[in-house]
Scaffold this motif. Structure first.
Motif, PDB file in Angstrom:
ATOM      1  N   LEU A 370       0.832  -1.208   0.000  1.00  0.00           N
ATOM      2  CA  LEU A 370       0.000   0.000   0.000  1.00  0.00           C
ATOM      3  C   LEU A 370       0.862   1.252   0.000  1.00  0.00           C
ATOM      4  O   LEU A 370       2.059   1.207   0.307  1.00  0.00           O
ATOM      5  CB  LEU A 370      -0.963   0.003   1.185  1.00  0.00           C
ATOM      6  CG  LEU A 370      -0.391  -0.139   2.603  1.00  0.00           C
ATOM      7  CD1 LEU A 370       0.158   1.182   3.124  1.00  0.00           C
ATOM      8  CD2 LEU A 370      -1.455  -0.651   3.554  1.00  0.00           C
ATOM      9  N   TYR A 372       0.360   5.597   1.196  1.00  0.00           N
ATOM     10  CA  TYR A 372      -0.558   6.478   1.918  1.00  0.00           C
ATOM     11  C   TYR A 372      -0.038   7.913   1.883  1.00  0.00           C
ATOM     12  O   TYR A 372       1.152   8.160   1.708  1.00  0.00           O
ATOM     13  CB  TYR A 372      -0.756   6.001   3.361  1.00  0.00           C
ATOM     14  CG  TYR A 372       0.510   5.995   4.200  1.00  0.00           C
ATOM     15  CD1 TYR A 372       0.874   7.111   4.959  1.00  0.00           C
ATOM     16  CD2 TYR A 372       1.345   4.882   4.228  1.00  0.00           C
ATOM     17  CE1 TYR A 372       2.035   7.120   5.724  1.00  0.00           C
ATOM     18  CE2 TYR A 372       2.508   4.871   4.986  1.00  0.00           C
ATOM     19  CZ  TYR A 372       2.843   5.990   5.734  1.00  0.00           C
ATOM     20  OH  TYR A 372       3.994   5.994   6.484  1.00  0.00           O
ATOM     21  N   ILE A 383      -5.365   6.060   1.718  1.00  0.00           N
ATOM     22  CA  ILE A 383      -4.619   4.806   1.696  1.00  0.00           C
ATOM     23  C   ILE A 383      -4.904   4.117   0.364  1.00  0.00           C
ATOM     24  O   ILE A 383      -6.046   3.772   0.076  1.00  0.00           O
ATOM     25  CB  ILE A 383      -5.015   3.883   2.859  1.00  0.00           C
ATOM     26  CG1 ILE A 383      -4.851   4.607   4.200  1.00  0.00           C
ATOM     27  CG2 ILE A 383      -4.178   2.603   2.851  1.00  0.00           C
ATOM     28  CD1 ILE A 383      -5.382   3.819   5.385  1.00  0.00           C
ATOM     29  N   LEU A 385      -4.531   0.931  -1.722  1.00  0.00           N
ATOM     30  CA  LEU A 385      -4.260  -0.503  -1.614  1.00  0.00           C
ATOM     31  C   LEU A 385      -3.743  -1.002  -2.955  1.00  0.00           C
ATOM     32  O   LEU A 385      -4.454  -1.015  -3.950  1.00  0.00           O
ATOM     33  CB  LEU A 385      -5.552  -1.240  -1.245  1.00  0.00           C
ATOM     34  CG  LEU A 385      -5.442  -2.509  -0.431  1.00  0.00           C
ATOM     35  CD1 LEU A 385      -4.762  -2.248   0.897  1.00  0.00           C
ATOM     36  CD2 LEU A 385      -6.830  -3.085  -0.191  1.00  0.00           C
ATOM     37  N   PHE A 396      -0.869  -2.265   6.872  1.00  0.00           N
ATOM     38  CA  PHE A 396      -2.099  -1.522   7.169  1.00  0.00           C
ATOM     39  C   PHE A 396      -2.144  -1.142   8.644  1.00  0.00           C
ATOM     40  O   PHE A 396      -2.524  -0.018   9.005  1.00  0.00           O
ATOM     41  CB  PHE A 396      -3.321  -2.355   6.790  1.00  0.00           C
ATOM     42  CG  PHE A 396      -4.593  -1.554   6.725  1.00  0.00           C
ATOM     43  CD1 PHE A 396      -4.964  -0.918   5.555  1.00  0.00           C
ATOM     44  CD2 PHE A 396      -5.404  -1.422   7.839  1.00  0.00           C
ATOM     45  CE1 PHE A 396      -6.127  -0.171   5.489  1.00  0.00           C
ATOM     46  CE2 PHE A 396      -6.568  -0.669   7.785  1.00  0.00           C
ATOM     47  CZ  PHE A 396      -6.938  -0.038   6.610  1.00  0.00           C
ATOM     48  N   LEU A 414     -10.110   4.992   1.378  1.00  0.00           N
ATOM     49  CA  LEU A 414      -9.480   3.710   1.016  1.00  0.00           C
ATOM     50  C   LEU A 414      -9.602   3.534  -0.489  1.00  0.00           C
ATOM     51  O   LEU A 414     -10.687   3.289  -1.028  1.00  0.00           O
ATOM     52  CB  LEU A 414     -10.159   2.554   1.748  1.00  0.00           C
ATOM     53  CG  LEU A 414      -9.510   1.179   1.585  1.00  0.00           C
ATOM     54  CD1 LEU A 414      -8.083   1.191   2.085  1.00  0.00           C
ATOM     55  CD2 LEU A 414     -10.316   0.117   2.328  1.00  0.00           C
TER      56      LEU A 414
END
Length: 422
Positions: A370, A372, A383, A385, A396, A414
């Motif tokens: 990921l 961020y 975030i 993914l 995470f 997300l």
């Protein structure tokens, strides 16, 4: 040549029993033919789990390392010792006799590699042996047991109840006494042999499941063909049981004509494990097969060779070097794209109706699960993914801790766009 039509089932069973047991009646001087462990020990000796020695020593207590080596020999008979061994345990030695077996046990899922300590010389308990046995067959361990618990020691260990009772139901183990199972008793070589033998032969379908009844006759046909090959084929020594089994399973899965249902052989499974493990050698791009059978780039991994060469999400792969991907499977295409660090691959891509040809140098690709960032207002964490790798949960959780440490962050976005799924 051989015939499936005129060979009777009774003759097959007789021939198989003779070929398995007849040469072995005097295999070990200390295992009598009427021993309750005889068939289990002979079965495993035939499968090269045990060596052809004069004495078997059936009452010897088994260590954890010894037991794991048995499971590896039974489930990965052709495994090769790794060129370099670095065990992830604080109490093991990389040059010990058991080291290659522990490496293979981690690779095939018998061990996770995250146990911390291995206790290789410690005598193995029934409970520990059962858990490893379930993992060796990739059988999910039941979470909960519902029903009356007649065993006092099992009543105190709720985590073990479902697994142990399931194993008892399958005939793999038996309680020590009427009201006491003996979870923590040390097991002998003979007991270990019987447990593995029972697990290897057990039919894991629920006998009460009516949906399986219609398949019994078809499964019997497959079993009969297998037995005929093993007993009657003119050149039995050339038969490779693993190759036969892999080919049969692959054919069954291919019959589905479903791009999302695939069979991976040992090497393909290893490559997949490497990929989700966080590092592999290749170009660094996720691919998928679309409904029209085109093979397309889902997304290139950021900073990977594919990313730097200009590969983009949505590109259709038309050729890999001179290999035309039309009609090819996803696995065939991926296998040709991947390769060792330092080599190159030429990709012919279709992008928005135009042909794009790119030369990509393969390298070691590190996968970040990921990314961020805190957005401009300072109150929202985005975030992104990227992939569902084995490091995702840890990564995470690290981001969660960052958010908790920053009370000004009030919300989360997300972002799951352009990831390969999971």
């Amino acid at each position: 040549m051989f015939s499936l039509k005129w060979t009777s089932r009774a003759f097959i069973a007789l021939m198989l029993s003779f070929s398995i047991l007849a040469p072995s009646l005097m295999a070990y001087d200390d295992v009598a033919g009427d021993s309750p462990y005889f068939y289990a020990i002979e079965y495993l000796r035939k499968n090269d789990v045990f060596k052809n020695t004069k004495l078997f020593k059936p009452d010897s207590i088994v260590s954890r390392a010894e037991y794991i080596s048995y499971l590896v020999k039974l489930n990965s008979p052709k495994f090769k010792r790794a060129a370099t061994i670095k065990l992830p345990y604080s109490d093991t030695k990389d040059n010990a006799w058991y080291a290659p077996y522990l490496v293979e046990a981690v690779r095939v899922g018998i061990l996770t590699g995250k146990e911390g300590k291995m206790n290789p010389d410690q005598n193995i308990t029934l409970l520990d042996a059962l858990e490893l046995l379930f993992h060796s067959r990739s059988i999910p361990i039941p979470r909960r047991y519902v029903g009356e618990m007649p065993y006092t020691d099992l009543a105190k260990n709720k985590q073990a109840q479902a697994m142990v009772m399931r194993a008892a139901e399958l005939g793999i183990v038996q309680p020590q006494k009427r009201d006491f199972f003996g979870l923590y008793r040390k097991i002998s070589r003979a007991e270990a042999a019987k447990m593995m033998y029972k697990m290897d032969l057990v039919d894991l379908r629920d006998p009460g499941d009516a949906s399986s009844a219609g398949t019994d006759s078809e499964l019997q046909r497959i079993e009969n063909a297998w037995k005929l090959l093993q007993s009657n084929y003119v050149d039995k020594d050339t038969l490779d049981p693993k190759k036969l089994a892999d080919t049969a399973i692959k054919s069954m899965v291919d019959t589905l004509q479903d791009p999302y249902s695939v069979f991976m052989d040992e090497s393909e499974n290893q490559a997949f494990s490497d990929e989700i493990g966080g590092q592999f050698e290749g170009i660094g791009a996720y691919v998928e097969m679309k409904e029209n059978k085109d093979i397309a780039i889902v997304t290139p991994i950021k900073d990977s060779p594919a990313f730097k060469a200009g590969v983009k999400a949505g590109d259709i792969i038309r050729k890999v070097d001179d290999f035309d991907t039309k009609g090819a499977t996803l696995q065939e295409t991926v296998k040709r794209i991947k390769g060792p660090k330092g080599s190159t691959v030429k990709l012919t891509l279709e992008r928005n109706g135009e042909t794009v040809v790119l030369e990509v140098a393969r390298d070691v690709v590190n996968i970040h699960s990921l990314e961020y960032e805190v957005l401009a207002n300072g109150k929202v964490m985005r975030i992104h993914l990227l992939t569902f790798s084995t490091t995702l949960v840890k990564d995470f959780n690290d981001v969660v801790e960052i958010i908790r440490a920053n009370p000004e962050i009030k919300g989360i976005i997300l972002d799951v766009r352009n990831n390969p799924g999971g």
